[in-house]
Design a protein around this motif. Sequence first.
Motif, PDB file in Angstrom:
ATOM      1  N   TRP A 167       0.805  -1.216   0.000  1.00 18.37           N
ATOM      2  CA  TRP A 167       0.000   0.000   0.000  1.00 18.37           C
ATOM      3  C   TRP A 167       0.845   1.276   0.000  1.00 18.37           C
ATOM      4  O   TRP A 167       0.309   2.376  -0.188  1.00 18.37           O
ATOM      5  CB  TRP A 167      -0.944   0.010   1.206  1.00 18.37           C
ATOM      6  N   SER A 168       2.160   1.140   0.237  1.00 17.83           N
ATOM      7  CA  SER A 168       3.025   2.319   0.158  1.00 17.83           C
ATOM      8  C   SER A 168       3.065   2.858  -1.264  1.00 17.83           C
ATOM      9  O   SER A 168       3.287   4.050  -1.485  1.00 17.83           O
ATOM     10  CB  SER A 168       4.441   1.969   0.623  1.00 17.83           C
ATOM     11  N   ARG A 169       2.884   1.960  -2.233  1.00 16.60           N
ATOM     12  CA  ARG A 169       2.862   2.383  -3.643  1.00 16.60           C
ATOM     13  C   ARG A 169       1.488   2.886  -4.042  1.00 16.60           C
ATOM     14  O   ARG A 169       1.355   3.952  -4.643  1.00 16.60           O
ATOM     15  CB  ARG A 169       3.278   1.209  -4.537  1.00 16.60           C
ATOM     16  N   VAL A 170       0.468   2.134  -3.743  1.00 15.47           N
ATOM     17  CA  VAL A 170      -0.900   2.566  -4.039  1.00 15.47           C
ATOM     18  C   VAL A 170      -1.850   1.853  -3.078  1.00 15.47           C
ATOM     19  O   VAL A 170      -1.747   0.644  -2.862  1.00 15.47           O
ATOM     20  CB  VAL A 170      -1.283   2.274  -5.504  1.00 15.47           C
ATOM     21  N   GLU A 171      -2.756   2.597  -2.495  1.00 18.06           N
ATOM     22  CA  GLU A 171      -3.724   2.038  -1.557  1.00 18.06           C
ATOM     23  C   GLU A 171      -4.979   1.584  -2.302  1.00 18.06           C
ATOM     24  O   GLU A 171      -5.268   2.063  -3.409  1.00 18.06           O
ATOM     25  CB  GLU A 171      -4.117   3.081  -0.505  1.00 18.06           C
ATOM     26  N   PRO A 172      -5.747   0.684  -1.694  1.00 14.91           N
ATOM     27  CA  PRO A 172      -7.047   0.325  -2.267  1.00 14.91           C
ATOM     28  C   PRO A 172      -7.920   1.569  -2.454  1.00 14.91           C
ATOM     29  O   PRO A 172      -7.868   2.497  -1.640  1.00 14.91           O
ATOM     30  CB  PRO A 172      -7.642  -0.625  -1.219  1.00 14.91           C
TER      31      PRO A 172
END
Length: 403
Positions: free
Chosen positions: A306-311
């Motif tokens: 999730w550090s790259r992209v979160e839901p």
Amino acid sequence: MRIGTPGFVPARLTEARAARRIPSMTELARMLGVTSSKVSRWESGEHSPEPDALTDLARELRVRREFFLRPVFDSTRPFFHRKLASASKRDRTYQHAQVNWLNEVSSIAQHYVDLPELDIPDLMTSTHFKQLRDSDIEGFAMSLREHWGLGDGPCIDVVGLLERVGCVVSSIEMGTSKLDGVCSWSEIDQRPHILLANDKMSLPRRQMDAAHELGHAILHKNVTESELKSDLKEIERQAFRFASAFLMPETSYIRDLPNFSLAGMLTVKERWRVSIKAQISRLRSLGLIDSDDATRMYKTYSAKGWSRVEPLDREWKLPQPQLLKDAFQLIVDSGTRTKEDLLAVEFTLHRGDIENLANLPSGWFLKDPSPVIELALRKTHDKPAAGGMTGQIISFSNRPDKD
């Protein structure tokens, strides 16, 4: 005897070089085919460029010649850069120059259009930022919500809110992940000018960045340059505390949260439009989880990628500023000024820079508005058939069956 160009403003050359991310006077000299000492004398004001050299400067820096003859739209107040400590000087000067240009674009728009009246109450009065307690910051966030009639529910468009209360907001590609946004009070129109980054942006991050810059506008309006340098960490912490309190009021946000877990935070993310990472920080700042709990959550958060992209982040459209875009469209649509007039008389910037800062479509200055064609009814026409319709019925043959 060489006299250069009368009225040349050296600071404009420094500004344009920063805006084009030209790292040094030596590099600009190489581009122009002149010595670096000559460029140095121009920027210092010791000499001014000859007319031919001024033409070359305008071409290389993509501005009009008149750009160098007008004053800088600068402010003596500090610029609050997010991630200032880790950003390079080159990135910061680029952002500083872009805010100056935003001031210029906004100032020209305000020659013709009344922007919304500034509606930011002075909550600090005579309080110095070093005297602020966290409870004060929480109270300021709720006072603003009450003043603007937001209640205690989610605020899902902070950019739109900022524009409605009279802030000038722009968003551009910064070309680096080290800069999220910048805020400065303009001495020209006494409004906060806020520049946000579009790089790798999501709606929750845009929300937090915009609220963070609002925090600077509220809490740090009178901070000096020396205080910004010496107390940067605390100034940034206060702005983040304000943004978190503004986006996640303690009582209502916690009431919605089913439990203090990542799953629980994901449940409320869709309604509150705040990142899970920001929620972890909020719970920690309120003392609802301890530092060990927060550390474990961050580790799990990172392990999930999730550090790259979160839901949900990719499901939401990024809100863009509209105020300046609407202002220039109104100026042209009303016939007050043509696009050609604006470029030839008002602006000395390149049209692409204006379009970028005002959130106008690329090529807007090159596209003429579609002409309005006036139509008139024919004086003689066939009477409509019964039922008000005319026409001929054409029967279609049946399609042949396929073998």
